[in-house]
Design a protein around this motif. Structure first.
Motif, PDB file in Angstrom:
ATOM      1  N   GLY A 112      -6.261  65.060  44.656  1.00 36.99           N
ATOM      2  CA  GLY A 112      -5.897  66.477  44.633  1.00 36.99           C
ATOM      3  C   GLY A 112      -4.736  66.834  43.737  1.00 36.99           C
ATOM      4  N   TYR A 113      -4.365  65.925  42.831  1.00 33.99           N
ATOM      5  CA  TYR A 113      -3.253  66.187  41.927  1.00 33.99           C
ATOM      6  C   TYR A 113      -3.761  66.463  40.511  1.00 33.99           C
ATOM      7  CZ  TYR A 113      -0.255  64.205  45.559  1.00 33.99           C
ATOM      8  OH  TYR A 113       0.397  63.957  46.735  1.00 33.99           O
ATOM      9  N   PRO A 114      -3.110  67.366  39.795  1.00 32.21           N
ATOM     10  CA  PRO A 114      -3.458  67.549  38.389  1.00 32.21           C
ATOM     11  C   PRO A 114      -2.956  66.381  37.555  1.00 32.21           C
ATOM     12  CG  PRO A 114      -1.559  68.897  38.942  1.00 32.21           C
ATOM     13  CD  PRO A 114      -2.036  68.295  40.237  1.00 32.21           C
ATOM     14  N   ILE A 115      -3.712  66.012  36.552  1.00 38.26           N
ATOM     15  CA  ILE A 115      -3.258  64.992  35.608  1.00 38.26           C
ATOM     16  C   ILE A 115      -2.272  65.642  34.658  1.00 38.26           C
ATOM     17  CG2 ILE A 115      -3.961  63.436  33.749  1.00 38.26           C
ATOM     18  CD1 ILE A 115      -6.693  63.266  35.177  1.00 38.26           C
ATOM     19  N   ARG A 116      -1.064  65.076  34.581  1.00 37.28           N
ATOM     20  CA  ARG A 116      -0.018  65.658  33.745  1.00 37.28           C
ATOM     21  C   ARG A 116       0.071  64.944  32.398  1.00 37.28           C
ATOM     22  NH1 ARG A 116       4.965  64.963  37.382  1.00 37.28           N
ATOM     23  NH2 ARG A 116       3.607  63.842  38.821  1.00 37.28           N
ATOM     24  N   LEU A 117       0.404  65.698  31.375  1.00 39.42           N
ATOM     25  CA  LEU A 117       0.599  65.143  30.039  1.00 39.42           C
ATOM     26  C   LEU A 117       2.092  64.896  29.855  1.00 39.42           C
ATOM     27  CD1 LEU A 117      -1.771  67.566  28.081  1.00 39.42           C
ATOM     28  CD2 LEU A 117      -2.336  65.460  29.337  1.00 39.42           C
ATOM     29  N   PHE A 118       2.445  63.671  29.447  1.00 41.28           N
ATOM     30  CA  PHE A 118       3.852  63.292  29.350  1.00 41.28           C
ATOM     31  C   PHE A 118       4.328  63.083  27.921  1.00 41.28           C
ATOM     32  CE2 PHE A 118       2.695  62.145  33.642  1.00 41.28           C
ATOM     33  CZ  PHE A 118       3.830  62.411  34.396  1.00 41.28           C
ATOM     34  N   THR A 119       3.468  62.559  27.069  1.00 40.56           N
ATOM     35  CA  THR A 119       3.906  62.129  25.744  1.00 40.56           C
ATOM     36  C   THR A 119       3.375  63.050  24.648  1.00 40.56           C
ATOM     37  OG1 THR A 119       1.998  60.735  25.232  1.00 40.56           O
ATOM     38  CG2 THR A 119       3.748  59.751  26.586  1.00 40.56           C
ATOM     39  N   LEU A 120       3.918  62.855  23.455  1.00 40.42           N
ATOM     40  CA  LEU A 120       3.446  63.613  22.298  1.00 40.42           C
ATOM     41  C   LEU A 120       1.962  63.381  22.061  1.00 40.42           C
ATOM     42  CD1 LEU A 120       3.890  65.330  19.757  1.00 40.42           C
ATOM     43  CD2 LEU A 120       4.648  63.243  18.584  1.00 40.42           C
ATOM     44  N   ASP A 121       1.506  62.129  22.190  1.00 41.22           N
ATOM     45  CA  ASP A 121       0.090  61.836  21.993  1.00 41.22           C
ATOM     46  C   ASP A 121      -0.778  62.529  23.041  1.00 41.22           C
ATOM     47  OD1 ASP A 121       0.460  60.365  19.729  1.00 41.22           O
ATOM     48  OD2 ASP A 121       0.157  58.408  20.661  1.00 41.22           O
ATOM     49  N   HIS A 122      -0.316  62.536  24.281  1.00 45.23           N
ATOM     50  CA  HIS A 122      -1.068  63.243  25.313  1.00 45.23           C
ATOM     51  C   HIS A 122      -1.235  64.712  24.935  1.00 45.23           C
ATOM     52  CE1 HIS A 122       0.631  60.251  28.562  1.00 45.23           C
ATOM     53  NE2 HIS A 122      -0.246  59.685  27.741  1.00 45.23           N
ATOM     54  N   ASN A 179      -6.267  58.575  25.810  1.00 52.14           N
ATOM     55  CA  ASN A 179      -5.034  59.292  26.127  1.00 52.14           C
ATOM     56  C   ASN A 179      -5.132  60.000  27.467  1.00 52.14           C
ATOM     57  OD1 ASN A 179      -2.666  59.491  24.011  1.00 52.14           O
ATOM     58  ND2 ASN A 179      -4.559  59.249  22.832  1.00 52.14           N
ATOM     59  N   LEU A 180      -6.323  60.479  27.824  1.00 53.29           N
ATOM     60  CA  LEU A 180      -6.506  61.079  29.149  1.00 53.29           C
ATOM     61  C   LEU A 180      -6.237  60.046  30.234  1.00 53.29           C
ATOM     62  CD1 LEU A 180      -7.472  63.347  31.063  1.00 53.29           C
ATOM     63  CD2 LEU A 180      -9.795  62.449  30.740  1.00 53.29           C
ATOM     64  N   GLU A 181      -6.790  58.858  30.086  1.00 50.25           N
ATOM     65  CA  GLU A 181      -6.583  57.829  31.106  1.00 50.25           C
ATOM     66  C   GLU A 181      -5.130  57.361  31.139  1.00 50.25           C
ATOM     67  OE1 GLU A 181      -7.391  54.824  34.085  1.00 50.25           O
ATOM     68  OE2 GLU A 181      -7.849  56.915  33.631  1.00 50.25           O
ATOM     69  N   GLU A 182      -4.481  57.267  29.976  1.00 47.18           N
ATOM     70  CA  GLU A 182      -3.074  56.894  29.969  1.00 47.18           C
ATOM     71  C   GLU A 182      -2.235  57.959  30.669  1.00 47.18           C
ATOM     72  OE1 GLU A 182      -0.656  54.969  26.534  1.00 47.18           O
ATOM     73  OE2 GLU A 182      -0.177  57.110  26.506  1.00 47.18           O
ATOM     74  N   ALA A 183      -2.562  59.233  30.436  1.00 43.18           N
ATOM     75  CA  ALA A 183      -1.839  60.315  31.110  1.00 43.18           C
ATOM     76  C   ALA A 183      -2.054  60.248  32.616  1.00 43.18           C
ATOM     77  CB  ALA A 183      -2.289  61.667  30.560  1.00 43.18           C
ATOM     78  N   ALA A 184      -3.278  59.926  33.042  1.00 45.66           N
ATOM     79  CA  ALA A 184      -3.562  59.806  34.470  1.00 45.66           C
ATOM     80  C   ALA A 184      -2.794  58.641  35.084  1.00 45.66           C
ATOM     81  CB  ALA A 184      -5.057  59.634  34.688  1.00 45.66           C
ATOM     82  N   ALA A 185      -2.719  57.523  34.367  1.00 45.90           N
ATOM     83  CA  ALA A 185      -1.962  56.372  34.868  1.00 45.90           C
ATOM     84  C   ALA A 185      -0.480  56.716  34.988  1.00 45.90           C
ATOM     85  CB  ALA A 185      -2.170  55.169  33.957  1.00 45.90           C
ATOM     86  N   ALA A 186       0.052  57.443  34.004  1.00 50.87           N
ATOM     87  CA  ALA A 186       1.451  57.860  34.055  1.00 50.87           C
ATOM     88  C   ALA A 186       1.681  58.831  35.209  1.00 50.87           C
ATOM     89  CB  ALA A 186       1.856  58.502  32.729  1.00 50.87           C
ATOM     90  N   THR A 187       0.718  59.725  35.439  1.00 41.00           N
ATOM     91  CA  THR A 187       0.817  60.660  36.565  1.00 41.00           C
ATOM     92  C   THR A 187       0.861  59.891  37.886  1.00 41.00           C
ATOM     93  OG1 THR A 187      -0.385  62.376  35.345  1.00 41.00           O
ATOM     94  CG2 THR A 187      -0.296  62.583  37.748  1.00 41.00           C
ATOM     95  N   PHE A 188      -0.001  58.893  38.011  1.00 37.92           N
ATOM     96  CA  PHE A 188      -0.031  58.093  39.241  1.00 37.92           C
ATOM     97  C   PHE A 188       1.307  57.389  39.465  1.00 37.92           C
ATOM     98  CE2 PHE A 188      -0.914  54.134  41.529  1.00 37.92           C
ATOM     99  CZ  PHE A 188      -1.520  54.638  42.669  1.00 37.92           C
ATOM    100  N   ARG A 189       1.875  56.816  38.411  1.00 40.04           N
ATOM    101  CA  ARG A 189       3.166  56.133  38.549  1.00 40.04           C
ATOM    102  C   ARG A 189       4.257  57.129  38.937  1.00 40.04           C
ATOM    103  NH1 ARG A 189       1.074  53.277  34.034  1.00 40.04           N
ATOM    104  NH2 ARG A 189       2.261  54.553  32.562  1.00 40.04           N
ATOM    105  N   ALA A 190       4.226  58.314  38.322  1.00 43.06           N
ATOM    106  CA  ALA A 190       5.226  59.325  38.661  1.00 43.06           C
ATOM    107  C   ALA A 190       5.101  59.748  40.125  1.00 43.06           C
ATOM    108  CB  ALA A 190       5.072  60.542  37.746  1.00 43.06           C
TER     109      ALA A 190
END
Length: 211
Positions: A112-122, A179-190
């Motif tokens: 139920g969480y939005p995937i957040r974009l963290f980096t310039l590439d995202h 990049n979508l999956e990397e953003a999702a992984a970063a969201t999960f860690r956050a």
């Protein structure tokens, strides 16, 4: 990866993407499917039913047109061919669709969480993310809702299923998927750290796409 100019080059690129996606864990067994529009035509290649991404060969693709007719090569296109066909009909600028089952993107969305974009590439490659509810694989509902989301987004999360990433060529579609999956992984860690707000600055994202 430059834009392919021939059918052979398209097949080679799709085989490479399939192998890389499997190695990165973005698909398991015969999950997911890939497609690319043949240069200068309204026909497209799509992976055949039941193929494994890390074992793709030139015979593992069906050629179809935008009406859904199989024109040649493998007679059994992926059960998800409608997902690709409807997107191509919706977006003339899209020449490749990469449909994967990335674990973090599916999990974060399911929680139920939005995937957040963290980096310039995202921000540069994903830009924005659409989503659909859960619909059975291969269904008209899934294909139509994903195509509707593709009007505004180049990455679409399919609830409890996977994602579709679109591009003007195979390389860009896969770049967006990764990049979508990397953003999702970063969201999960956050989220595990209790953070629910940090993301790429909105003003910087706006300048990036509207300099």
């Amino acid at each position: 990866m430059r834009a392919a100019e021939t059918k052979q080059e398209l097949v080679e690129q799709l085989v490479h993407v399939g192998r890389t996606a499997a190695q990165q864990g973005y698909v398991l067994a015969s999950g997911g499917n890939l497609s690319a529009r043949l240069p200068g035509s309204d026909t497209f290649l799509v992976t055949a039913s039941g193929v494994w991404f890390d074992q793709l060969s030139p015979s593992d693709f069906a050629t179809m047109d935008l009406t859904g007719e199989v024109l040649g090569d493998s007679p059994r296109p992926s059960s998800e061919w409608k997902l690709h066909q409807r997107t191509y009909r919706e977006r003339d600028d899209v020449n490749a669709v990469v449909h994967l089952h990335p674990q973090h993107a599916v999990l974060v969305d399911a929680l139920g969480y939005p995937i957040r974009l963290f980096t310039l590439d995202h921000a540069a490659y994903v830009t924005s993310i659409g989503r659909t509810g859960y619909y059975p694989n291969g269904s008209d509902e899934l294909a139509d809702t994903a195509a509707a989301e593709a009007r505004r987004h180049n990455c679409v999360v399919l609830a409890h299923h996977g994602c579709s990433a679109l591009g003007p060529d195979v390389g860009m579609a896969f770049r967006r998927a990764t990049n979508l999956e990397e953003a999702a992984a970063a969201t999960f860690r956050a989220l595990t750290l209790g953070d629910t707000t940090t993301q790429f600055p909105a003003d910087a994202s706006a300048r990036l796409h509207h300099p």
